[in-house]
Each structure stands twice: as C-alpha cells, then as structure tokens.
Design an enzyme around this catalytic site. Structure first.
Site, mmCIF file in Angstrom:
data_model
loop_
_atom_site.group_PDB
_atom_site.id
_atom_site.type_symbol
_atom_site.label_atom_id
_atom_site.label_comp_id
_atom_site.label_asym_id
_atom_site.label_seq_id
_atom_site.Cartn_x
_atom_site.Cartn_y
_atom_site.Cartn_z
ATOM 1 N N CYS A 130 0.836 -1.393 0.010
ATOM 2 C CA CYS A 130 0.049 -0.109 0.086
ATOM 3 C C CYS A 130 0.799 1.289 0.115
ATOM 4 O O CYS A 130 0.666 2.223 -0.690
ATOM 5 C CB CYS A 130 -0.912 0.044 1.122
ATOM 6 S SG CYS A 130 -0.239 -0.537 2.736
ATOM 7 N N HIS A 243 -3.235 6.351 4.782
ATOM 8 C CA HIS A 243 -1.865 6.378 5.185
ATOM 9 C C HIS A 243 -1.173 7.857 4.790
ATOM 10 O O HIS A 243 -1.793 8.414 3.541
ATOM 11 C CB HIS A 243 -0.703 5.322 4.358
ATOM 12 C CG HIS A 243 -1.037 3.933 4.646
ATOM 13 N ND1 HIS A 243 -1.888 3.615 5.860
ATOM 14 C CD2 HIS A 243 -0.391 2.846 4.316
ATOM 15 C CE1 HIS A 243 -1.659 2.236 6.098
ATOM 16 N NE2 HIS A 243 -0.748 1.872 5.043
#
Ligand code: A2P
Length: 347
Positions: A130, A243
């Site tokens: 990711c 994130h």
C-alpha cells in the site's frame, strides 16, 4: 454484446475484501457470477452486492471451478495455498498479498505507472504494498520528466494496513484509555491508540523492517529502475484508514516546486491539495474514501539544490489495495487479457 466474468473474492470478509466488493459494484465491473470466499470462521455470513445478499463460503479447491478472475486479499500464506490451484483451473489471480510480488515471473502493477507489465502475466498479477502504491502514483510523473536518483520516505501508516481487526483494536483501546482502563493489544504488539511505533514487521541485518524493504524493492520493480536509491522509515500511527508519507526526492538537476505542481496537477490518480495561506494540506481524514492520492506541501529541499519535498495522503484500503486491484482487473478487460468463459448480452 459485452463480456462478463465469473469473479471470486478470496478474503471477502476482510477490510480489503469488503472494499473490493463495493468497488466492483460502484465501478460496474462486468460480473456474471460472484463467489465470496473466506475461512471456515465466516462461512455462512452474507455480504451485500447490487441489492442481493451473497453467501460467504469456506475456501476449497472446488470453489475455483468455473472462475475467470480471483481477487485475493487473505494474507500471504492463504494466497500461496490457493493461487496456483486457481490458475491451474484457468483463473487469473490478482493478489494483494506479498507472496508473489518479487517473483520475476509475476508482474507488479500500478495502472497509472506500469500498465504494460500486466500483459506479461502468466496467471498471477501482484498488487503492490500500500505505501508503495501511494508513493509511486505521486513520484512516477516527476520521474518521467527528470529521473529521480534517490528517495527518502517516512510513512505514517494507519491501522487498516493490519486489517479489520486492527482497526477495531484501535477503537477499543481508545475507549479503554478514555475510561481510565488499561488498553489491551492483541493484533498489534503495543498500544496504538494515543501512541505510535515503528512498523512491527520483521527486521533485517541492516535494521530495516520488511515494510521498509517493500518500498525499496517494489518501487524499483514497478519503475523498472534498479539504480534508484531508496530509504524508508515506516511508522504505525493511530489513524484508522489512510496512510500519509513525507517524501524527499533527489534529482540530477533542480526540479522547481512550480514545475512539479504543474505536472502533478495533471497526473492520473493524483489530486493536488495545497492552500499555503491556510496551511491546508493533505490529511488522512480527507483522503479516506477517495480514489486519488492527495499530494501537497511541494517545496524545495533547503538542504539540497536538486531536492524536492512533498507530502501525500492516500486511502490505504482503496488506492493502496482494493482500488488498485480493481483497476488492474479493468485493465485486463480493456486489453483483452482476461479471457471470459461466459458472455452476457448487454451485461
Ligand atoms: P475470515 O473472516 O474468515 O477470518 P483482514 O486483513 O481485514 O483481517 O481480512 C483477512 C481476510 O482473509 C478475511 O476475509 C479472512 O476471513 C480471510 N482469511 C484469513 N485467513 C484465511 C484462510 N486461512 N483461508 C481463507 N480466508 C482467510
């Protein structure tokens, strides 16, 4: 007449699995048959898709009969067990785990960066890590104009990267702390609520953790550039699902923030978010639920004439995982790289 595909989601009950289901629905991926697979633990549950409740079934060999496409997000060991069974039965597997990412036979694809790599698939395509996906979407357009020589990244990674149970754990810990109780840590090694800690993946001899090395090795593979120097520090923070990354880029010649801004404002998958007057830049809460990687705070590195600093936030479950996988599936359909065994009129 349009093609339609028999799709299985392995890990359908997980955080990424549920997002896959939602994206397949809202992006109207052409599906003629849908199988939702998980462990025995959640067999019998039902998950909604296009107004119907689909049964979650326990994964087994037989489940991969008559399947064209498997979207897998059930962890590395589960993928290692089932991917070859699925491909032997004729399916193409898009795998979200790290099991096959560095296998030279397996393309590692970010559709905004290296869509051409998907054409070489031999049954399995890997969805990158990711943090790596988010970074490559933002850095690739700049790398195209002036090659990046070195990347130094610091990540601020949400609980979602460790799955649905980890997200619940942070909420439970926060509640416990607010009630003056001792928080329990089961999924994570330490309390994450009101805290942070360096990413807890295994460390190598140089002191880098696995997550950091994924950013190094996967970025090089996706960019097709083994020379690029990359160093990362990955940190888990008590954010639920997007994130953030602070990225320092070094080029051979100077790269002005204005030029970088101009390029990134037109780059696929990127949304420039900057209001210098208000000190307003990408934030994980605003990246949550969005497809784009939010990029901002683009500035000259005052310590290096050829350095550039930027800040980004991206939804880890969406572009960092499920959306990228669905985009790969769409790419396969568009390039005729996924052979349908079923056809539906007007599907
Ligand atoms: P289950 O709900 O039955 O445990 P997350 O990353 O959010 O924790 O989700 C992991 C997903 O992978 C879940 O759907 C989980 O199913 C599934 N999963 C985990 N282990 C296995 C396994 N051994 N076989 C099949 N599915 C698995």
């Amino acid at each position: 007449m349009s093609n339609s595909y028999r799709v299985a989601i392995l890990g359908a009950t997980g955080a990424v699995g549920r997002e896959l289901l939602e994206l397949l629905e809202i992006r109207n991926f052409p599906i003629s048959d849908l199988k939702l697979l998980a462990s025995e633990r959640s067999a019998g549950q039902r998950l909604p898709f296009k107004g119907e409740n689909f049964l979650v079934e326990s994964v087994s060999d037989a489940m991969f009969e008559n399947v064209d496409l498997v979207l897998a997000s059930a962890g590395g060991s589960t993928s290692k067990t089932w991917a070859s069974i699925a491909t032997e039965k004729g399916a193409v597997v898009i795998d979200n785990s790290s099991a096959f990412r560095m296998n030279p036979e397996v393309p590692l694809v970010v559709p905004e960066v290296n869509p051409q790599a998907a054409a070489n698939h031999k049954g399995i395509i890997a969805n990158p890590n990711c943090t790596t996906i988010l970074m490559t979407v933002a850095v690739w357009p700049l790398h195209q104009i002036k090659p990046v020589k070195r990347i130094v990244a610091a990540t601020y990674q949400s609980a979602s990267g460790a799955g649905a149970k980890a997200m619940e754990e942070v909420k439970t810990q926060a509640r416990a702390i607010l009630e003056g109780k001792q928080p329990a840590a089961e999924v994570f090694p330490y309390t994450l609520a009101f805290n942070l800690f360096p990413h807890n993946s295994p460390l190598n001899d140089w002191g880098y953790c696995e997550e950091e090395m994924k950013m190094v090795n996967e970025t090089r593979k996706i960019f097709g550039d083994q020379q690029i120097r990359i160093s990362a520090t990955c940190v888990r923070v008590p954010v639920l699902r997007a994130h953030s990354e602070a990225i320092n880029l070094e080029f051979d010649t100077s790269f002005s923030p204005e030029e970088a801004r101009e390029i990134l404002s037109k780059s696929p998958g990127v949304k420039l978010v900057e209001d210098w007057q208000k000190n307003y830049f990408p934030m994980p809460m605003e990246a949550t639920g969005r497809d784009e990687v939010l990029v901002g705070r683009i500035r000259q590195d005052i310590s290096h004439p050829c350095g550039l600093e930027l800040w980004l936030c991206g939804d880890q479950i969406r572009k960092g995982a499920a959306l990228n996988a669905v985009q790969i599936a769409e790419l396969l359909v568009e390039k005729n790289l996924l052979k349908p065994k079923a056809s539906l009129v007007g599907g």
